[in-house]
Design a protein around this motif. Sequence first.
Motif, PDB file in Angstrom:
ATOM      1  N   LYS A 167      30.144  18.123  63.241  1.00  0.00           N
ATOM      2  CA  LYS A 167      31.363  17.676  62.558  1.00  0.00           C
ATOM      3  C   LYS A 167      31.085  17.274  61.116  1.00  0.00           C
ATOM      4  O   LYS A 167      31.985  17.228  60.285  1.00  0.00           O
ATOM      5  N   THR A 168      29.861  16.921  60.826  1.00  0.00           N
ATOM      6  CA  THR A 168      29.493  16.481  59.482  1.00  0.00           C
ATOM      7  C   THR A 168      27.992  16.699  59.279  1.00  0.00           C
ATOM      8  O   THR A 168      27.248  16.824  60.262  1.00  0.00           O
ATOM      9  N   ASP A 169      27.569  16.729  58.042  1.00  0.00           N
ATOM     10  CA  ASP A 169      26.128  16.832  57.815  1.00  0.00           C
ATOM     11  C   ASP A 169      25.568  15.541  57.225  1.00  0.00           C
ATOM     12  O   ASP A 169      24.407  15.458  56.873  1.00  0.00           O
ATOM     13  N   LYS A 188      28.497   9.096  58.663  1.00  0.00           N
ATOM     14  CA  LYS A 188      29.823   8.639  58.215  1.00  0.00           C
ATOM     15  C   LYS A 188      30.090   7.180  58.577  1.00  0.00           C
ATOM     16  O   LYS A 188      31.024   6.579  58.062  1.00  0.00           O
ATOM     17  N   GLU A 236      28.109  12.707  65.624  1.00  0.00           N
ATOM     18  CA  GLU A 236      28.973  13.606  64.843  1.00  0.00           C
ATOM     19  C   GLU A 236      28.156  14.680  64.120  1.00  0.00           C
ATOM     20  O   GLU A 236      28.605  15.819  63.978  1.00  0.00           O
TER      21      GLU A 236
END
Lengths: 485, 262
Positions: free
Chosen positions: A396-398, A401, A391
């Motif tokens: 989609k994110t840094d 998750k 991801e």
Amino acid sequence: MARLVILGAGVSGHTAATFAKHWLGDEHEVVVVSPNSKWNWIPSNIWVGVGEMAPEDVVFELAPVYKKAGIDFRQAKAVSIHPEGKQDSDKPFVTIEYTDPAKAGQTEEVEYDYLINATGPKLNFGATPGLGPDKNSLSVCTYKHAAEANNHLQTAIEKMKKGEKQKFLIGTGHGSCTCQGAAFEYVFNVEFKLRKAGVRDKAEIKWISNEQFVGDFGVAGAHIKWNGHIISSKIMAESLFAERGVDWITGAAVKEVQEGKVKYELLDGTEGEEDFDFAMLIPPFSGVGLKAYDKNGEDITSKVFKPNGFMVVDADYTPKPFEEWKASDWPKYYQNPDYPNMFAVGIAFAPPHPISKPAKSVNGTPITPAPPRTGMPSGIIGKAVAHSIVEMMQGKTDKPKHHASMAEMGAACIASTGKSALHGTAAALTVYPVVPDYDKFPGTGRDPEYTFGEIGLAGHWIKHILHYMFMWKAQLKPGWTLIPE
Amino acid sequence: MAKILTYPDKTLLQISGIVRDFNDPFIKETIEELKKTIEDNNLKGLCAIQIGVPKRIIVYKDKNNEFRTLINPGIFGKSSNIIDSLESDESLPNVKLNVKRYDKIKVMYQDIDKNDRFLEASGDEAIFLQRKIDMINGGYLFDRLNKKRQKEFFKSYGTYGDTCPSYFIKDKILKALRITLIIQAILLILSLFLNFAKFVVNYNHLIFGVEFVWVIFYAFYAKYETKKYKNCTSCQGANIIGTSGIYTAVIILLYLISFLLR
């Protein structure tokens, strides 16, 4: 195109690599660096060690599987990590040295955007003088070691058939060993094999372990259903030892293995010796000895790794007494705090402390099992980390998750105690959570509602089915993604 | 004086937790309560779970008749000698059972100040400590018996009241079905040679129907029984589904065989 490099192709590394590639497709690159050409389903090594499986039954060649999956496989060992790159480049990289016979000894710098350290353990036979297959004891930690142990076992059986008595000593070879479960399986498989060969009466079998009590397994014991109520695995294990006529010594730190003799120290400081004709003693584990360097080439190994060689991740490493251990000490995302694009999974991450209650002998010798990280938690951790990284690579994110704390996950363990389609047995145990959470579950730290344990033939069948299932999954055969970790 | 819990009180059927906080005043209070209960009942000793406190604490009178307190005790050494020991326990009143014990043991424990201590025990003291250390780990005397003797014990003294019985009615339902299926299979083989056995082929629809309903009844009753005894094994649901599936497959197989023999 970003590149994910995975060091190691054991249970956690292989799981991470295959799922990452499956999710990433051709948009990004996945590189696996492993010194071994073969993948080994380690839980079945026990059966190789008693001649019930051939070494080739528990391994397969990695290269064709990775080729099919589109993973770049380099048969090499990782030598050093350079998370800041070098003076003329900011790109982080690892230095590898090929073990592939075609390029043996050649070194290479492999750049990465994300790195997963899944190197597993170094079998630290050197920690105990005389320990290991090259010296005076045997091991079942690799399929080659297990095959060698079986050769010695067959020789011992031949001697017993001629009327000679043999003494078997099986267990752990140091005060800080882990993997008591594997040794436990081996001692009962050897006992079963000797009965099957009709030479049980010629054998004396003894268990030696650094656990404080039999049935600790390095996880402060498990809880099982027995006669309709919950008991500690101590009662189950003691009963099994008594039923099978296997004597035991616990709270023991093996100090030296001589030819045919083991010297050990007990928790109360007393010392003892045991003679043997056949000794299978699990070694302690350490990190594989990876080095780390900063941009200027300065050694930062002590910043990236703990003194035992395992990588620092998002755990709370503050030294604290057993009374203050918390579930939250354990890592959730397995991310290095200084270099967020670097992760460690499986045995390669540094645990914050043991799981079992720590103990020292009166002379100060630590006699405490190190925390085990068996196949199920290793696979779950590998997959969760791969998911987080995928991801992050996809933008989609840094931040990672997907979490997989050992203090929040359960684990199932099936310990073989004899291999036979009709007369085999295995103990099936579950623990939840793996790391006791004393705040959530006061007392034992475990949830009794999710506790199950049984010993019998069905357990053996499940263990055997799991062998084929995980070999199938690891070879990425149809439906592999549906098989759980 | 605290009440000594007796079998089959379900409080006893749990594993005692490790004592972690030695400053907790409740620990000291429990130890004092144990001492008082031992004195008032003229006993050798007790563990905390016997007065309803699930903590790993044992208090007993040693050879010098002085109280000794063992916190978080564990056996790490023992002799190779196993002896037969005829034992009774305050929590299993009016019961005497012969169990196997080691004649000498080494115990590691903590004192009230959290210091690690060691003791070597032999004879009655070793037997007493083995029984009490079993209890703090959730084990009763009967857990040390072999399967046959456990069965005799449960028949004589009953099961766990409302917690978890050793023998379920569902098992009896299943046993009756199993016997029926075995008889049916034998009759099927005999029907090849003997006329009287051929009815099993002629009535296969009816037999199949009864057996199939039997499996459904088993599944529902087993589910009800599992709910009733919530403390019983957690994979019971999976067991019921698996067992029902296996028996359904056997019934279908027998039906197909008898269909082919018609």
